[in-house]
Write an enzyme that holds these catalytic residues in place. Sequence first.
Site, PDB file in Angstrom:
ATOM      1  N   HIS A 224       0.875  -1.187   0.000  1.00 23.01           N
ATOM      2  CA  HIS A 224       0.000   0.000   0.000  1.00 23.01           C
ATOM      3  C   HIS A 224       0.906   1.228   0.000  1.00 23.01           C
ATOM      4  CE1 HIS A 224      -3.449   2.441   0.579  1.00 23.01           C
ATOM      5  NE2 HIS A 224      -3.788   2.148   1.825  1.00 23.01           N
ATOM      6  N   HIS A 263      -2.635  -2.403  -9.544  1.00 25.87           N
ATOM      7  CA  HIS A 263      -3.598  -1.781  -8.636  1.00 25.87           C
ATOM      8  C   HIS A 263      -4.844  -2.637  -8.595  1.00 25.87           C
ATOM      9  CE1 HIS A 263      -6.161   1.277  -6.795  1.00 25.87           C
ATOM     10  NE2 HIS A 263      -5.035   1.816  -6.388  1.00 25.87           N
ATOM     11  N   ASP A 320       2.611   5.442  -6.756  1.00 21.50           N
ATOM     12  CA  ASP A 320       3.810   5.256  -5.958  1.00 21.50           C
ATOM     13  C   ASP A 320       5.070   5.090  -6.801  1.00 21.50           C
ATOM     14  OD1 ASP A 320       2.665   5.546  -3.516  1.00 21.50           O
ATOM     15  OD2 ASP A 320       2.103   3.439  -3.349  1.00 21.50           O
TER      16      ASP A 320
HETATM   17  N1  ACO Z   1       4.717  -6.476 -10.721  1.00 21.39           N
HETATM   18  C1  ACO Z   1       4.634  -7.617 -11.420  1.00 21.39           C
HETATM   19  N2  ACO Z   1       3.530  -8.379 -11.475  1.00 21.39           N
HETATM   20  C2  ACO Z   1       2.452  -7.956 -10.812  1.00 21.39           C
HETATM   21  C3  ACO Z   1       2.462  -6.749 -10.078  1.00 21.39           C
HETATM   22  C4  ACO Z   1       3.650  -6.005 -10.061  1.00 21.39           C
HETATM   23  N3  ACO Z   1       3.724  -4.873  -9.362  1.00 21.39           N
HETATM   24  N4  ACO Z   1       1.260  -6.573  -9.517  1.00 21.39           N
HETATM   25  C5  ACO Z   1       0.511  -7.616  -9.855  1.00 21.39           C
HETATM   26  N5  ACO Z   1       1.227  -8.454 -10.643  1.00 21.39           N
HETATM   27  C6  ACO Z   1       0.784  -9.733 -11.223  1.00 21.39           C
HETATM   28  C7  ACO Z   1       0.763 -10.791 -10.132  1.00 21.39           C
HETATM   29  O1  ACO Z   1       2.012 -11.442 -10.027  1.00 21.39           O
HETATM   30  C8  ACO Z   1      -0.345 -11.691 -10.599  1.00 21.39           C
HETATM   31  O2  ACO Z   1       0.148 -12.478 -11.648  1.00 21.39           O
HETATM   32  P1  ACO Z   1      -0.363 -13.990 -11.862  1.00 21.39           P
HETATM   33  O3  ACO Z   1      -1.803 -13.853 -12.253  1.00 21.39           O
HETATM   34  O4  ACO Z   1       0.492 -14.515 -12.964  1.00 21.39           O
HETATM   35  O5  ACO Z   1      -0.176 -14.691 -10.555  1.00 21.39           O
HETATM   36  C9  ACO Z   1      -1.351 -10.709 -11.216  1.00 21.39           C
HETATM   37  O6  ACO Z   1      -0.572  -9.589 -11.623  1.00 21.39           O
HETATM   38  C10 ACO Z   1      -2.407 -10.260 -10.223  1.00 21.39           C
HETATM   39  O7  ACO Z   1      -1.729  -9.757  -9.069  1.00 21.39           O
HETATM   40  P2  ACO Z   1      -2.370  -9.635  -7.627  1.00 21.39           P
HETATM   41  O8  ACO Z   1      -1.311  -9.327  -6.645  1.00 21.39           O
HETATM   42  O9  ACO Z   1      -3.237 -10.823  -7.340  1.00 21.39           O
HETATM   43  O10 ACO Z   1      -3.353  -8.435  -7.865  1.00 21.39           O
HETATM   44  P3  ACO Z   1      -4.001  -7.554  -6.732  1.00 21.39           P
HETATM   45  O11 ACO Z   1      -5.204  -6.931  -7.271  1.00 21.39           O
HETATM   46  O12 ACO Z   1      -4.161  -8.318  -5.448  1.00 21.39           O
HETATM   47  O13 ACO Z   1      -2.807  -6.543  -6.501  1.00 21.39           O
HETATM   48  C11 ACO Z   1      -1.461  -4.884  -5.729  1.00 21.39           C
HETATM   49  C12 ACO Z   1      -2.830  -5.210  -6.321  1.00 21.39           C
HETATM   50  C13 ACO Z   1      -1.357  -5.456  -4.313  1.00 21.39           C
HETATM   51  C14 ACO Z   1      -1.342  -3.367  -5.645  1.00 21.39           C
HETATM   52  C15 ACO Z   1      -0.341  -5.485  -6.625  1.00 21.39           C
HETATM   53  O14 ACO Z   1      -0.448  -5.013  -7.946  1.00 21.39           O
HETATM   54  C16 ACO Z   1       1.034  -5.222  -6.065  1.00 21.39           C
HETATM   55  O15 ACO Z   1       1.484  -5.927  -5.158  1.00 21.39           O
HETATM   56  N6  ACO Z   1       1.742  -4.147  -6.574  1.00 21.39           N
HETATM   57  C17 ACO Z   1       3.010  -3.780  -6.046  1.00 21.39           C
HETATM   58  C18 ACO Z   1       2.840  -2.941  -4.773  1.00 21.39           C
HETATM   59  C19 ACO Z   1       2.320  -1.548  -5.056  1.00 21.39           C
HETATM   60  O16 ACO Z   1       2.760  -0.875  -5.979  1.00 21.39           O
HETATM   61  N7  ACO Z   1       1.397  -1.104  -4.201  1.00 21.39           N
HETATM   62  C20 ACO Z   1       0.838   0.246  -4.279  1.00 21.39           C
HETATM   63  C21 ACO Z   1      -0.609   0.198  -4.706  1.00 21.39           C
HETATM   64  S1  ACO Z   1      -1.234   1.841  -4.944  1.00 21.39           S
HETATM   65  C22 ACO Z   1      -1.375   2.449  -3.406  1.00 21.39           C
HETATM   66  O17 ACO Z   1      -1.528   1.797  -2.436  1.00 21.39           O
HETATM   67  C23 ACO Z   1      -1.267   3.922  -3.282  1.00 21.39           C
END
Ligand code: ACO
Length: 384
Positions: A224, A263, A320
């Site tokens: 987050h 996201h 971010d």
């Molecule tokens: N880099 C690479 N791959 C990613 C990323 C990423 N940043 N984010 C998601 N994916 C991929 C996952 O590996 C997954 O792949 P798969 O289907 O092959 O297993 C798919 O995309 C779905 O990912 P989830 O984590 O299940 O998606 P979710 O909706 O839960 O995730 C989240 C949202 C937690 C923000 C995620 O994208 C993440 O962890 N991002 C990195 C952290 C980040 O930037 N957080 C800030 C969010 S904005 C904020 O809070 C202000």
Amino acid sequence: MADTEPVINKGLEGIYFAESSICKVDGQAGKLYYRGYSIEELCGNSDFSEVSYLLLNDKLPNGNELEGFRQQLADERYLPKSVVDFIKENSMRMHPMDTLRSAVSMLPAYDTEAYDNSPGSNMRKSVKLISKSASIAATIGRVRSGGDYVMPDQSMGHVESFLYMLNGRKPDPKTVKILDVMFIVHAEHSSNASTFGVIVAGSTLADIYAATTAGIAVLKGPLHGGADEAALEMMYNIGDPDNTEKYIEDALAGKQKIMGFGHRVYKTYDPRARIVKGYLEDLQTNGSGELKNLSQIALRAEKLMIDKLGASKGIWPNIDFFAGPVYVSLGIQHEIFTPIFAASRMSGWCAHMLEYWKNNRLLRPLEKYTGQVDLKYVRIEDRK
Ligand code: ACO
């Protein structure tokens, strides 16, 4: 009749729990609105204090109302001595978000109406929290870089004062303007994890200090609010812009997540990231040294990630990703990026709490139990 099998929505994905008129996140179109105004409209015309008023009051203020609100923020800016002492004593021993969380949770001790849960009192406390959380974040940064508490200057605007308390000198107008936009884009984002955390705490009728303290705890994590610091750390690890593509390819091949991308709601470009990216494009052209490097790394990483995962997986940059290099360009140290996020989001958190309490219902979801039942107690001497 057999129990129906419960549907589990992991991460509460796709679940609505309330109605709200504060913020619309259109994750398909990549649009964001605070109280009906687009984020581009607000960043182009308003400032953080006015946006905070808008979020709390559901209308733009007239001239007198805005002046009064700015004055209230200025009046609340000072920090009680024991809060300053706490920061001085502890801020080198724990994460700045922990210091911020603990300092905010001390504030009821200095508020005679801390436990008055009436709407008028909660509005006054919201202003106090918005004002003092910025002073606390600035003081944490100041103390961690070896300085002493700077008494706020009441003649300054909110963000100008934040920078003054952080650096001990009056900031230049361009820095104030850019940071003000950073405060606006971080001010609100509907029922994200930290805002939900605030509402969960507040739904028990715990007071607004308790609720927003919970929000700070939730915001800390790298999935987050902590993602901005983690993304910048990755850029420093990449080091040379020419290493960018290999670094990202290797990380993805190793199934690592790239912080600052993806996201839960946006399945297209985060409009806040687009606004912040504009500052990086400027740095790429006009910056030098570390800043030019960082902006090149960020922009090359963004291009590669969009080529690889944008259309195919809906993974786009979020706010971010670009925030870190912009803060660096403003001379702000890494460890207070997330406290700045918290101080900005305080407006949204308080607006949500004021709204939710008008029609409060205790938040209490269910878990599907997968354990055993009716086990017989075994005395300790009889256990293997
Ligand atoms: N880099 C690479 N791959 C990613 C990323 C990423 N940043 N984010 C998601 N994916 C991929 C996952 O590996 C997954 O792949 P798969 O289907 O092959 O297993 C798919 O995309 C779905 O990912 P989830 O984590 O299940 O998606 P979710 O909706 O839960 O995730 C989240 C949202 C937690 C923000 C995620 O994208 C993440 O962890 N991002 C990195 C952290 C980040 O930037 N957080 C800030 C969010 S904005 C904020 O809070 C202000």
